[in-house]
Design an enzyme around this catalytic site. Structure first.
Site, PDB file in Angstrom:
ATOM      1  CB  CYS A  65      -5.676   2.299  -0.657  1.00 12.21           C
ATOM      2  SG  CYS A  65      -4.700   2.310   0.889  1.00 12.21           S
ATOM      3  CB  CYS A  73      -6.257   2.095   5.738  1.00 10.82           C
ATOM      4  SG  CYS A  73      -5.283   3.115   4.620  1.00 10.82           S
TER       5      CYS A  73
HETATM    6  P1  FAD Z   1      -8.521  -4.809  -9.018  1.00 10.53           P
HETATM    7  O1  FAD Z   1      -7.568  -5.599  -8.205  1.00 10.53           O
HETATM    8  O2  FAD Z   1      -8.085  -3.476  -9.518  1.00 10.53           O
HETATM    9  O3  FAD Z   1      -8.974  -5.743 -10.221  1.00 10.53           O
HETATM   10  C1  FAD Z   1      -9.932  -5.362 -11.173  1.00 10.53           C
HETATM   11  C2  FAD Z   1      -9.716  -6.253 -12.399  1.00 10.53           C
HETATM   12  O4  FAD Z   1     -10.806  -6.069 -13.301  1.00 10.53           O
HETATM   13  C3  FAD Z   1      -8.445  -5.885 -13.152  1.00 10.53           C
HETATM   14  O5  FAD Z   1      -7.605  -7.016 -13.254  1.00 10.53           O
HETATM   15  C4  FAD Z   1      -8.927  -5.390 -14.495  1.00 10.53           C
HETATM   16  O6  FAD Z   1      -8.063  -5.756 -15.570  1.00 10.53           O
HETATM   17  C5  FAD Z   1     -10.276  -6.104 -14.609  1.00 10.53           C
HETATM   18  N1  FAD Z   1     -11.195  -5.399 -15.500  1.00 10.53           N
HETATM   19  C6  FAD Z   1     -11.400  -4.066 -15.634  1.00 10.53           C
HETATM   20  N2  FAD Z   1     -12.298  -3.830 -16.589  1.00 10.53           N
HETATM   21  C7  FAD Z   1     -12.702  -5.044 -17.057  1.00 10.53           C
HETATM   22  C8  FAD Z   1     -13.624  -5.451 -18.059  1.00 10.53           C
HETATM   23  N3  FAD Z   1     -14.330  -4.560 -18.790  1.00 10.53           N
HETATM   24  N4  FAD Z   1     -13.799  -6.781 -18.255  1.00 10.53           N
HETATM   25  C9  FAD Z   1     -13.107  -7.687 -17.529  1.00 10.53           C
HETATM   26  N5  FAD Z   1     -12.222  -7.348 -16.573  1.00 10.53           N
HETATM   27  C10 FAD Z   1     -12.013  -6.042 -16.352  1.00 10.53           C
HETATM   28  N6  FAD Z   1      -5.395  -2.178  -0.116  1.00 10.53           N
HETATM   29  C11 FAD Z   1      -5.087  -2.659   1.124  1.00 10.53           C
HETATM   30  O7  FAD Z   1      -5.778  -3.538   1.619  1.00 10.53           O
HETATM   31  N7  FAD Z   1      -4.028  -2.204   1.849  1.00 10.53           N
HETATM   32  C12 FAD Z   1      -3.202  -1.267   1.351  1.00 10.53           C
HETATM   33  O8  FAD Z   1      -2.238  -0.876   2.002  1.00 10.53           O
HETATM   34  C13 FAD Z   1      -3.462  -0.742   0.038  1.00 10.53           C
HETATM   35  N8  FAD Z   1      -2.657   0.195  -0.507  1.00 10.53           N
HETATM   36  C14 FAD Z   1      -2.855   0.591  -1.805  1.00 10.53           C
HETATM   37  C15 FAD Z   1      -1.959   1.484  -2.377  1.00 10.53           C
HETATM   38  C16 FAD Z   1      -2.090   1.861  -3.709  1.00 10.53           C
HETATM   39  C17 FAD Z   1      -1.096   2.829  -4.294  1.00 10.53           C
HETATM   40  C18 FAD Z   1      -3.152   1.326  -4.488  1.00 10.53           C
HETATM   41  C19 FAD Z   1      -3.281   1.695  -5.948  1.00 10.53           C
HETATM   42  C20 FAD Z   1      -4.068   0.458  -3.924  1.00 10.53           C
HETATM   43  C21 FAD Z   1      -3.941   0.088  -2.569  1.00 10.53           C
HETATM   44  N9  FAD Z   1      -4.846  -0.771  -1.957  1.00 10.53           N
HETATM   45  C22 FAD Z   1      -4.601  -1.235  -0.673  1.00 10.53           C
HETATM   46  C23 FAD Z   1      -6.150  -1.063  -2.612  1.00 10.53           C
HETATM   47  C24 FAD Z   1      -6.236  -2.412  -3.265  1.00 10.53           C
HETATM   48  O9  FAD Z   1      -5.136  -2.650  -4.094  1.00 10.53           O
HETATM   49  C25 FAD Z   1      -7.530  -2.486  -4.061  1.00 10.53           C
HETATM   50  O10 FAD Z   1      -8.603  -2.109  -3.221  1.00 10.53           O
HETATM   51  C26 FAD Z   1      -7.792  -3.871  -4.612  1.00 10.53           C
HETATM   52  O11 FAD Z   1      -6.751  -4.302  -5.441  1.00 10.53           O
HETATM   53  C27 FAD Z   1      -9.095  -3.893  -5.391  1.00 10.53           C
HETATM   54  O12 FAD Z   1      -9.346  -5.170  -5.894  1.00 10.53           O
HETATM   55  P2  FAD Z   1     -10.471  -5.367  -7.016  1.00 10.53           P
HETATM   56  O13 FAD Z   1     -10.509  -6.811  -7.328  1.00 10.53           O
HETATM   57  O14 FAD Z   1     -11.717  -4.681  -6.627  1.00 10.53           O
HETATM   58  O15 FAD Z   1      -9.879  -4.548  -8.249  1.00 10.53           O
END
Ligand code: FAD
Ligand code: UQ1
Length: 469
Positions: free
Chosen positions: A213, A391
């Site tokens: 983000c 965004c």
């Molecule tokens: P995550 O949701 O982070 O999940 C990754 C998972 O992998 C975690 O549960 C973790 O425990 C697990 N993991 C890590 N290492 C391992 C391992 N070795 N083995 C097994 N599991 C593991 N997005 C929007 O669309 N709109 C917004 O307005 C927005 N605002 C945001 C504001 C903030 C402050 C933040 C921090 C993020 C924001 N985002 C927004 C971004 C969004 O939250 C992320 O892009 C999204 O959550 C990513 O999803 P993901 O599944 O890739 O990773």
């Protein structure tokens, strides 16, 4: 029942120390026998699977965050042939942390127990992946167990590298004026720090790495600046955005709109400034000027919001799954791995050259589901993903510029009105509609992003990109 509610209620995770107590109680529960353990869980919710040697799954998903869970929900009909490797008890809706940091939502709005969010039919392996061996279709867990798969989906998110900035961890631990919306612990410091700010320098940072983000580092700044006007300290303060980037936002239409906001709100932006150290005892943050041989320049701060450097998870960086940047190497239109055809990826841990958001993941998860299902049937993956991401650039407690764009950084807007201006409607969508969609539709595997609405609202006139595999 009473113990179960102690372990799992939302209130227990609202307060950080109570959250830790809840986790400890739950860990104790996991050491009990499976029969006793079953008493702690409703049979409608995912239960961590007891460790067993060398199990095998048709679809193995590593990471149960936004992307992993959305994909798991799509494959829930596979039942026990599908498993999610996820170490954490808690699932976070991170996009709401901007509003939590600004005191506009409670932290409890961002968190649910993992067991409640994961589909109950799939296996939850509560452990970490520590090694990938795609030549032999296995993933090694922290327990030492090797799990075999026919198909793998990597969904591990991005790693927060707070320790790469000298003194930052100590400052976050010890200085009440230093906060960070990017971490479940430090996000709870942001609003108290805003309340305690009595003027001086309020500094907001953007690191010199890819981040999730890319709008969030500045969204909290606009909310804080508005808050400082409300509390009467704005005239005695400087609001400063020190960013490693050379532009305020990558898409010109929205960058132009944000420049107007910055000017009208008298915000100072220092481009190509990268935070390298924090000395909280002297309340000084030091930045390297990236275009001037990394010349160091100290800034005194009275409030400091840090967006940390980020990188691909360490266990991926050293695996055969990644490209030279350390992210999972995918075909950007099919989401299939470039070398291992039975591997797909989704979200922040991937090499996809789009902005890393939950909105992007919503569009990606339908494509992973369709293409992985096709590959399982011996068919080829179809190029479908245009890089859609969004965004919501919140600029005040009732204003938002709703940026939506594709791989070409061309706007791809859902609403049939100009989204490049601050709107109350866009704020309402971000603050009230999106959380509902996330928890009740996307986490159930039923939200593939807004493309269908865009087509309807634009009377079928919105562009359909031509994609090459
Ligand atoms: P995550 O949701 O982070 O999940 C990754 C998972 O992998 C975690 O549960 C973790 O425990 C697990 N993991 C890590 N290492 C391992 C391992 N070795 N083995 C097994 N599991 C593991 N997005 C929007 O669309 N709109 C917004 O307005 C927005 N605002 C945001 C504001 C903030 C402050 C933040 C921090 C993020 C924001 N985002 C927004 C971004 C969004 O939250 C992320 O892009 C999204 O959550 C990513 O999803 P993901 O599944 O890739 O990773
Ligand atoms: C979106 O689909 C989504 O996924 C749930 C978000 O996650 C947090 C978003 O912030 C946004 C903006 C979208 C895009 C959806 C619409 C209706 C514009």
């Amino acid at each position: 029942m009473a113990l179960r509610s102690i372990i799992t209620t939302k209130r227990a995770v609202c307060n950080w120390s109570r959250h830790h107590q809840a986790t400890v109680v739950k860990l104790k529960a996991q050491k009990l026998t499976p029969i006793v353990q079953a008493c702690f869980y409703s049979n409608k919710e995912a239960v961590p699977r007891p460790s067993q040697a060398n199990s095998s799954y048709k679809v193995l998903i590593v990471g149960g965050g936004s992307g992993g869970n959305a994909v798991a929900a799509k494959f829930a009909s596979l039942g026990k042939k599908c498993a999610v490797v996820e170490p954490s008890d808690l699932h976070y809706y991170q996009p709401i942390w901007t509003l939590v940091g600004a005191g506009l939502k409670g932290f409890q709005a961002s968190v649910e127990p993992t067991r409640k969010v994961l589909p109950n039919s799939v296996d939850w392996i509560q452990d970490k992946a520590v090694k990938f061996d795609p030549q032999n279709n296995t993933v090694e867990l922290g327990s030492g167990e090797k799990v075999e798969y026919d198909y793998l989906v990597v969904a591990m998110g991005i790693q927060l590298d707070y320790d790469k900035v000298d003194g930052l961890m100590e400052a976050l631990e010890e200085d009440p004026a230093v906060a960070s919306n990017y971490h479940p612990r430090w996000v709870n410091k942001t609003f108290p720090a805003m309340q305690n700010f009595e003027g001086g320098n309020a500094i907001f940072t953007f690191p010199n790495t890819p981040i999730k983000c890319a709008g969030a580092p500045q969204k909290i700044m606009y909310l804080a600046e508005e808050f400082f006007r409300k509390t009467g300290v704005r005239d005695d303060s400087k609001v400063i955005f020190n960013t490693s980037l050379g532009v305020i936002f990558g898409v010109k239409k929205y960058a132009d709109a944000l420049q107007k906001v910055i000017q009208s709100r008298n915000i100072q932006v220092n481009y190509r400034h990268n935070l390298v150290s924090v000395d909280h005892k002297n309340r000084t943050a030091t930045f390297a000027k990236l275009d001037e041989d990394n010349e160091l320049v100290p800034f005194e701060y009275n409030f400091l919001h840090v967006t940390p450097p980020m990188s691909s998870p360490d266990v991926l960086k050293t695996s055969p799954l990644v490209n030279e940047t350390g992210y999972v190497d995918l075909n950007k239109h099919t989401l299939q791995h470039t070398k291992f055809s039975n591997v797909f990826g989704i979200g922040d841990c991937t090499s996809l050259p789009t902005s890393k958001t939950a909105a992007a993941i919503a569009s990606q998860c339908g494509i992973v589901h369709k293409n992985l299902s096709a590959v399982m049937e011996g068919k080829k993956a179809t190029p479908m993903y245009d890089g859609y991401t969004s965004c919501p650039l919140i600029t005040g407690s009732n204003k938002c510029i709703l940026a939506e764009f594709d791989y070409d950084l061309a706007p791809l807007e859902t609403l049939p009105i100009n989204q490049g201006v601050e709107r109350r409607l866009a704020y309402g969508m971000k603050a009230y509609l999106m959380p509902e969609i996330y928890w009740n539709v996307m986490m159930k595997g039923k939200w593939n992003g807004p493309a269908t609405f865009r087509k309807i609202l634009h009377l079928g006139m919105s562009k359909s990109p031509k994609l090459q595999a």
